[in-house]
Design a protein around this motif. Structure first.
Motif, short mmCIF file in Angstrom:
data_model
loop_
_atom_site.label_atom_id
_atom_site.label_comp_id
_atom_site.label_asym_id
_atom_site.label_seq_id
_atom_site.Cartn_x
_atom_site.Cartn_y
_atom_site.Cartn_z
N SER A 1 46.40 43.43 31.42
CA SER A 1 45.32 44.18 30.63
C SER A 1 44.24 45.11 31.12
CB SER A 1 44.71 42.94 29.73
OG SER A 1 44.01 42.17 30.40
N ILE A 2 44.13 44.75 32.61
CA ILE A 2 42.88 45.17 33.28
C ILE A 2 43.24 46.92 33.62
CG2 ILE A 2 41.98 45.31 35.63
CD1 ILE A 2 42.21 42.42 35.43
N PRO A 3 44.53 47.07 34.08
CA PRO A 3 44.95 48.64 34.43
C PRO A 3 45.10 49.22 32.98
CG PRO A 3 46.66 47.18 34.93
CD PRO A 3 45.44 46.20 34.86
N LEU A 4 45.67 48.44 32.13
CA LEU A 4 45.88 48.92 30.73
C LEU A 4 44.60 49.37 30.14
CD1 LEU A 4 48.05 49.75 28.58
CD2 LEU A 4 47.74 47.31 27.45
N SER A 5 43.78 48.68 29.94
CA SER A 5 42.51 49.06 29.32
C SER A 5 41.77 50.18 29.89
CB SER A 5 41.52 47.85 29.30
OG SER A 5 41.14 47.33 30.62
N GLY B 1 34.50 48.67 24.18
CA GLY B 1 35.95 48.56 24.02
C GLY B 1 36.78 48.18 25.22
N VAL B 2 36.42 48.16 26.36
CA VAL B 2 37.27 47.96 27.40
C VAL B 2 37.36 46.24 27.61
CG1 VAL B 2 37.64 47.70 29.85
CG2 VAL B 2 37.54 50.12 28.69
N SER B 3 35.87 45.75 27.49
CA SER B 3 35.43 44.47 27.70
C SER B 3 36.06 43.40 26.76
CB SER B 3 34.03 44.12 27.98
OG SER B 3 33.18 44.79 26.70
N SER B 4 36.19 44.22 25.36
CA SER B 4 36.84 43.33 24.41
C SER B 4 38.38 43.42 24.27
CB SER B 4 36.41 44.30 22.87
OG SER B 4 35.05 44.48 22.73
N VAL B 5 38.99 44.24 24.99
CA VAL B 5 40.33 44.07 25.15
C VAL B 5 40.58 43.08 26.12
CG1 VAL B 5 42.28 45.40 26.25
CG2 VAL B 5 40.90 46.68 24.50
#
Length: 437
Positions: free
Chosen positions: A402-406, A32-36
């Motif tokens: 997107s990094i801290p958000l994910s 999920g995180v890598s997809s974001v």
């Protein structure tokens, strides 16, 4: 604080007792995180590419292009924007324009000695470089205003035209044949090539162009285009192929575009020109990019939700497996909030590990984009060739937020989907839990 640290250590030890199950649970959050990060990076890359192509046209420009009327309206004679249109617009918008550039383009044969090539002859003025965001290689120059006024037989070569006609030595001062006349080379353009699948923002391959002062073009080449063939003879007249108007203030572009439209509407009863406003297209592209990123983000967020459901499922199974352990802890004095904290921290640890691994994988997006693209071209050549160029050659751009958000979403998913199993574990009756086998 000591109690929290002890609980974290206990949670990690407990998770390590079932490495396969824990790894599969972490995998859902990892994907999920890598997809974001990957999808947002791809969306940003596609959006930025489209914006760059529009900006390349000039955000303060208004571009008028001559087009030949089609169908019953097509015929012989004069059509498109004219020199009179150019003068009228220049006078009407006086005080609001930074520069005005007329352009006349025509396919021609070029030669130098035994070398020949087909290309495009472009007549223009000194302001062409600024409005088209182009430049001349060192050692040469573009036209000065005096060159147009005096109709000098000077030319500037496009990069490929230079390679075809003057492949060796210094091209400055060389003589090039255009049609039946000769021109002196005073410069060579730097490479500029930009394409888009969107016709509104499509730009040309300028590499085969040869540029001459527009006054020289009008006097030596003229306006008449004769088309001949088997039983065919057509005589068209085109005075100006394109007019570029650069507005002084960007916030006046749309207002000036409406003035241009109104000014030309009175003189042109046929659809013999098109108007492109890059600023308007730029605003549309930015809105589209934002919507695209939001859409891709929502798709990727679904993976995180699925990962969260996996965490809840595993934690509920864990509560059932450890019912007797919970009863023993309660009998030894552990309170409900202690049990809640233990299971909640286990859930958060799983989601945090998955989030950190997902971020590490997401950061590889720019590095792996080219190998992945080559693999897809090898496996699905026809399908990849059918895609728009912006997608085929997309260069992903990491969206920093997107990094801290994910990671924050991953931790939130761990908390959200871990609360219910933790509360269920805490609400177990100690006596019933001790009886559980």
């Amino acid at each position: 604080m000591l109690a929290w640290w002890r609980t974290i250590r206990l949670s990690i030890k407990e998770l390590m007792l079932h490495p396969l199950r824990s790894s599969l649970t972490v995998l859902g959050i990892f994907i999920g995180v890598s997809s974001v990060i990957w999808l947002l990076a791809i969306g940003e890359g596609i959006g930025r590419k489209a914006e760059e192509q529009i900006v390349d046209l000039g955000a303060r420009n208004i571009i008028l292009n001559t087009v030949k009327p089609s169908g019953d309206q097509a015929g012989e004679g004069l059509y498109g924007v004219t020199r009179e249109d150019f003068r009228r617009l220049k006078n009407t918008l006086e005080g609001h324009l930074e520069r005005t550039v007329p352009i006349r383009a025509l396919s021609k044969e070029f030669g130098r000695g035994p070398r020949t090539m087909e290309g495009r002859l472009v007549g223009t003025t000194a302001g062409f470089l600024e409005v088209m965001r182009m430049d001349v290689e060192e050692g040469g120059r573009f036209f000065a205003p005096i060159d147009s006024i005096e109709e000098r037989p000077y030319c500037v070569l496009g990069p490929e035209a230079r390679n075809e006609l003057v492949p060796y030595g210094d091209p400055i001062g060389a003589t090039v044949r255009i049609g039946d006349e000769f021109y002196e080379v005073i410069g060579v353009m730097k490479q500029k090539k930009s394409h888009s699948s969107d016709e509104k923002i499509k730009t040309d391959d300028y590499s085969k162009d040869i540029y001459i002062p527009i006054e020289t073009f009008w006097r030596r080449i003229g306006d008449v285009i004769i088309t001949t063939g088997s039983g065919l003879f057509k005589r068209d007249i085109v005075e100006v192929s394109q007019i570029v108007l650069e507005v002084q203030e960007q916030d006046q572009v749309l207002e000036m575009a409406q003035v241009v439209q109104d000014t030309l509407a009175a003189e042109h009863t046929m659809p013999d020109y098109t108007m492109t406003v890059p600023f308007e297209l730029l605003e549309q592209a930015r809105t589209t990019r934002l919507l695209f990123i939001v859409f891709l983000g929502m798709i990727a967020a679904i993976s995180l939700v699925v990962g969260g459901i996996g965490i809840m499922n595993i934690m509920l199974a864990t509560v059932t497996e450890r019912t007797r352990e919970i009863g023993i802890r309660r009998a030894l004095g552990a309170k409900r909030h202690d049990i809640t904290r233990q299971f909640l921290i286990e859930s958060i640890v799983l989601s945090t590990i998955g989030g950190l691994l997902g971020i590490a994988a997401g950061l590889t997006c720019p590095l792996l984009a080219s190998p992945v693209r080559r693999t897809l071209f090898y496996l699905f050549p026809s399908q990849m060739a059918a895609l728009p160029e912006e997608i085929r050659n997309v260069e992903p751009m990491l969206v920093t937020w997107s990094i801290p958000l994910s990671l924050a979403i991953a931790v939130a998913v761990g908390v959200l989907f871990g609360v219910y199993p933790a509360m269920k574990a805490a609400q177990l009756d100690p006596i019933e839990a001790l009886r559980h086998e």
